[in-house]
Motif scaffolding. Structure first.
Motif, PDB file in Angstrom:
ATOM      1  N   ARG A 148      49.332 -73.072 -13.097  1.00  0.00           N
ATOM      2  CA  ARG A 148      48.128 -72.733 -13.868  1.00  0.00           C
ATOM      3  C   ARG A 148      48.457 -71.759 -15.011  1.00  0.00           C
ATOM      4  N   ASP A 149      49.550 -72.065 -15.677  1.00  0.00           N
ATOM      5  CA  ASP A 149      49.978 -71.299 -16.847  1.00  0.00           C
ATOM      6  C   ASP A 149      50.442 -69.870 -16.524  1.00  0.00           C
ATOM      7  N   VAL A 150      50.677 -69.609 -15.255  1.00  0.00           N
ATOM      8  CA  VAL A 150      51.217 -68.302 -14.864  1.00  0.00           C
ATOM      9  C   VAL A 150      52.667 -68.501 -14.410  1.00  0.00           C
ATOM     10  N   LEU A 151      53.566 -67.698 -14.986  1.00  0.00           N
ATOM     11  CA  LEU A 151      54.976 -67.729 -14.603  1.00  0.00           C
ATOM     12  C   LEU A 151      55.139 -66.888 -13.350  1.00  0.00           C
ATOM     13  N   ARG A 152      55.747 -67.497 -12.336  1.00  0.00           N
ATOM     14  CA  ARG A 152      55.947 -66.780 -11.074  1.00  0.00           C
ATOM     15  C   ARG A 152      57.433 -66.720 -10.774  1.00  0.00           C
ATOM     16  N   ILE A 153      57.941 -65.517 -10.616  1.00  0.00           N
ATOM     17  CA  ILE A 153      59.366 -65.327 -10.305  1.00  0.00           C
ATOM     18  C   ILE A 153      59.464 -64.677  -8.925  1.00  0.00           C
ATOM     19  N   GLY A 154      60.107 -65.374  -8.004  1.00  0.00           N
ATOM     20  CA  GLY A 154      60.263 -64.843  -6.649  1.00  0.00           C
ATOM     21  C   GLY A 154      61.034 -63.532  -6.679  1.00  0.00           C
ATOM     22  N   ALA A 155      60.684 -62.636  -5.762  1.00  0.00           N
ATOM     23  CA  ALA A 155      61.262 -61.290  -5.789  1.00  0.00           C
ATOM     24  C   ALA A 155      62.781 -61.298  -5.684  1.00  0.00           C
ATOM     25  N   LEU A 156      63.332 -62.286  -4.970  1.00  0.00           N
ATOM     26  CA  LEU A 156      64.788 -62.306  -4.768  1.00  0.00           C
ATOM     27  C   LEU A 156      65.535 -63.068  -5.859  1.00  0.00           C
ATOM     28  N   THR A 157      64.851 -63.425  -6.906  1.00  0.00           N
ATOM     29  CA  THR A 157      65.510 -64.126  -8.006  1.00  0.00           C
ATOM     30  C   THR A 157      66.489 -63.186  -8.693  1.00  0.00           C
ATOM     31  N   THR A 158      67.736 -63.628  -8.824  1.00  0.00           N
ATOM     32  CA  THR A 158      68.750 -62.754  -9.419  1.00  0.00           C
ATOM     33  C   THR A 158      68.657 -62.782 -10.949  1.00  0.00           C
ATOM     34  N   TYR A 159      69.282 -61.808 -11.575  1.00  0.00           N
ATOM     35  CA  TYR A 159      69.328 -61.773 -13.043  1.00  0.00           C
ATOM     36  C   TYR A 159      70.015 -63.022 -13.572  1.00  0.00           C
ATOM     37  N   THR A 160      71.061 -63.468 -12.874  1.00  0.00           N
ATOM     38  CA  THR A 160      71.766 -64.682 -13.298  1.00  0.00           C
ATOM     39  C   THR A 160      70.822 -65.883 -13.287  1.00  0.00           C
ATOM     40  N   ALA A 161      70.014 -65.999 -12.237  1.00  0.00           N
ATOM     41  CA  ALA A 161      69.061 -67.121 -12.159  1.00  0.00           C
ATOM     42  C   ALA A 161      68.035 -67.033 -13.289  1.00  0.00           C
ATOM     43  N   ILE A 162      67.633 -65.816 -13.634  1.00  0.00           N
ATOM     44  CA  ILE A 162      66.676 -65.627 -14.739  1.00  0.00           C
ATOM     45  C   ILE A 162      67.322 -66.031 -16.059  1.00  0.00           C
ATOM     46  N   ILE A 163      68.568 -65.589 -16.268  1.00  0.00           N
ATOM     47  CA  ILE A 163      69.274 -65.888 -17.523  1.00  0.00           C
ATOM     48  C   ILE A 163      69.436 -67.399 -17.690  1.00  0.00           C
ATOM     49  N   GLN A 164      69.696 -68.086 -16.572  1.00  0.00           N
ATOM     50  CA  GLN A 164      69.962 -69.529 -16.635  1.00  0.00           C
ATOM     51  C   GLN A 164      68.692 -70.381 -16.630  1.00  0.00           C
ATOM     52  N   SER A 165      67.543 -69.771 -16.380  1.00  0.00           N
ATOM     53  CA  SER A 165      66.304 -70.545 -16.240  1.00  0.00           C
ATOM     54  C   SER A 165      65.743 -70.965 -17.598  1.00  0.00           C
ATOM     55  N   THR A 166      65.604 -72.283 -17.799  1.00  0.00           N
ATOM     56  CA  THR A 166      65.023 -72.746 -19.069  1.00  0.00           C
ATOM     57  C   THR A 166      63.554 -72.335 -19.158  1.00  0.00           C
ATOM     58  N   ILE A 167      62.886 -72.236 -18.033  1.00  0.00           N
ATOM     59  CA  ILE A 167      61.472 -71.811 -18.038  1.00  0.00           C
ATOM     60  C   ILE A 167      61.360 -70.381 -18.568  1.00  0.00           C
ATOM     61  N   VAL A 168      62.197 -69.493 -18.048  1.00  0.00           N
ATOM     62  CA  VAL A 168      62.112 -68.092 -18.489  1.00  0.00           C
ATOM     63  C   VAL A 168      62.598 -67.963 -19.935  1.00  0.00           C
ATOM     64  N   LYS A 180      62.184 -69.967 -22.255  1.00  0.00           N
ATOM     65  CA  LYS A 180      61.109 -70.430 -23.139  1.00  0.00           C
ATOM     66  C   LYS A 180      59.907 -69.481 -23.116  1.00  0.00           C
ATOM     67  N   ARG A 181      59.502 -69.062 -21.910  1.00  0.00           N
ATOM     68  CA  ARG A 181      58.248 -68.297 -21.800  1.00  0.00           C
ATOM     69  C   ARG A 181      58.440 -66.803 -21.941  1.00  0.00           C
ATOM     70  N   LEU A 182      59.605 -66.308 -21.515  1.00  0.00           N
ATOM     71  CA  LEU A 182      59.768 -64.854 -21.486  1.00  0.00           C
ATOM     72  C   LEU A 182      61.182 -64.472 -21.938  1.00  0.00           C
ATOM     73  N   PRO A 183      61.536 -64.804 -23.184  1.00  0.00           N
ATOM     74  CA  PRO A 183      62.906 -64.525 -23.643  1.00  0.00           C
ATOM     75  C   PRO A 183      63.285 -63.047 -23.556  1.00  0.00           C
ATOM     76  N   MET A 184      62.293 -62.145 -23.636  1.00  0.00           N
ATOM     77  CA  MET A 184      62.657 -60.722 -23.553  1.00  0.00           C
ATOM     78  C   MET A 184      63.173 -60.364 -22.158  1.00  0.00           C
ATOM     79  N   LEU A 185      62.731 -61.109 -21.131  1.00  0.00           N
ATOM     80  CA  LEU A 185      63.251 -60.844 -19.786  1.00  0.00           C
ATOM     81  C   LEU A 185      64.693 -61.357 -19.666  1.00  0.00           C
ATOM     82  N   VAL A 186      64.981 -62.469 -20.334  1.00  0.00           N
ATOM     83  CA  VAL A 186      66.354 -62.982 -20.356  1.00  0.00           C
ATOM     84  C   VAL A 186      67.266 -61.976 -21.071  1.00  0.00           C
ATOM     85  N   ALA A 187      66.783 -61.460 -22.191  1.00  0.00           N
ATOM     86  CA  ALA A 187      67.569 -60.482 -22.958  1.00  0.00           C
ATOM     87  C   ALA A 187      67.833 -59.226 -22.117  1.00  0.00           C
TER      88      ALA A 187
END
Lengths: 273, 150
Positions: free
Chosen positions: A68-88, A90-97
């Protein structure tokens, strides 16, 4: 003096449900996952906790999704998983940075977003991003789930509204309408703990957040209000000075941080539109 | 507790919170993994768990249970690891040697033909106090030349 492992205990629940039951029965247990902060504390004697509950293998707490247009990141998601996620990406490049600048690869492979939130350090690199992104923290105990606006999650230095029997299960972020901006200032690009960092969104929303300038992450609402109202950078910088309280510590001085915070605000405003 | 170290199954009797670094050195007798800072800053103790680079000084034994751990002793038995080891010798990538096992394991995941930028990102979590890095980057670049590594 490093802690002798035999003075420590470790519970290893097989599921989230089991973990929540263990915490309900014994809220004194300290949850651990990637352990990137825990072992530093154990090694240097700054961590007094001795009884831990291990969340690392709880797959239910991993994963990145959009619902429903809300990005949900599980608490145990690692920084590496965030960096590699195409969803993040696209939606939250500042979190990737921000994630790219947490430690090096070894730390990014182990450190988790939920851990960064739970650890509650004023220097937590992702925290200004979550503030600027208007995030919500999803907490669960054995009885149920509640959601807390990130703005009101921290109550003081390393203190939050999380109750001892609760676990952070996910971080949720609405769609961001605007340009995202991130900058970390530290001694070195990799590994160094931040002297100061800033995350911001400029668009229909204007949200500006700073880390390492106060006991908790700061949403600079006054500075944002000046800029939103068409005020000058100088006026916004003056407003910012009233809402942050940087201190001298091993990494920097309050004076330096105050000056750099003002400079970052100007840089953000010049680089975005 | 059972884990696979360099392809060999090991049963270790140790506390689940014992640092993986200490388990490897003391319980497995594999002293190639070095302790530098002891706080996840320098990368000297880097090993691979299921192919993922971690600082073994801040990983509990519990997180290696049932998993495949590769240390420097196992890495240099692979083609990429051997190519890296040889290149560090040829290009003077090692001086005191404390950071070298971690450098090689952190670089072991890079693909052949990796750019200088990729190499720097992969080694960002590894500190060297002797070489000043250019010799290390040259070593890794040479080892990863297409055809040499796999």
């Amino acid at each position: 003096m490093p802690a002798n492992p035999t003075s420590l205990s470790l519970e290893r629940p097989a599921s989230l449900k089991a973990a929540l039951s263990m915490l309900a029965a014994d809220p004194a247990l300290t949850p651990i996952a990637g352990c990137t902060d825990v072992y530093v504390g154990l090694q240097f004697g700054t961590l007094t906790e001795r009884r831990f509950i291990d969340l690392w293998d709880l797959k239910e707490l991993r994963g990145i999704s959009v619902d429903r247009d809300v990005l949900r990141i599980g608490a145990l998601t690692t920084y590496t998983a965030i960096i590699q996620s195409t969803i993040v990406q696209k939606r939250l490049p500042m979190l990737v940075a921000a994630s790219r600048e947490v430690g090096g690869a070894q730390i990014q492979n182990r450190g988790t977003l939920g851990g960064n939130v739970a650890n509650a350090s004023p220097a937590g690199d992702t925290l200004p991003v979550l503030a600027a992104a208007n995030a919500r923290i999803v907490l669960r105990n054995h009885k149920g789930t509640r959601t807390v606006a990130f703005d009101s999650f921290y109550t003081g230095y390393r203190k939050s509204v999380r109750q001892p029997d609760e676990l952070i299960v996910a971080i949720e972020m609405p769609r961001i309408d605007g340009q995202q901006w991130w900058r970390k200032v530290g001694t070195r690009r990799a590994q160094a703990i931040s002297k100061i960092m800033m995350a911001a969104v400029r668009g229909r929303d204007l949200r500006i957040a700073f880390g390492s300038v106060a006991p908790t992450v700061v949403l600079a609402a006054k500075a944002a209000a000046v800029l939103r109202g068409g005020g000058s950078i100088a006026d916004a910088q003056a407003a910012l000075e009233t809402e942050i309280a940087p201190i001298d510590d091993v990494r920097s001085t309050g004076e330096y941080r105050m000056k750099v915070a003002a400079n970052l605000l100007a840089q953000f405003w010049n680089e975005t539109r | 507790m059972k884990l696979t170290v360099n392809g060999k199954t090991r049963t270790v009797t140790a506390h689940p919170m014992k640092r993986l670094l200490d388990v490897l050195r003391e319980d497995c007798g594999l002293t190639g993994t070095k302790e530098g800072c002891g706080e996840g800053e320098c990368g000297a103790c880097t090993v691979l768990i299921d192919g993922v680079a971690v600082d073994s000084c801040i990983v509990p034994l519990a997180h290696a249970e049932g998993r495949k751990v590769i240390t420097i002793e196992g890495a240099t038995a692979t083609r990429t690891g051997k190519a890296l080891q040889d290149a560090f010798v040829v290009h003077g990538g090692a001086q005191c040697g404390i950071c070298t096992p971690g450098m090689i394991l952190a670089a072991a995941r890079l693909k052949p033909g990796a750019s200088e930028h990729d190499i720097k990102v992969a080694l960002a979590g590894n500190l060297c106090r002797c070489t000043g890095y250019p010799a290390i980057f040259r070593s890794v670049k040479s080892a990863l030349k297409r055809g040499r590594a796999r």
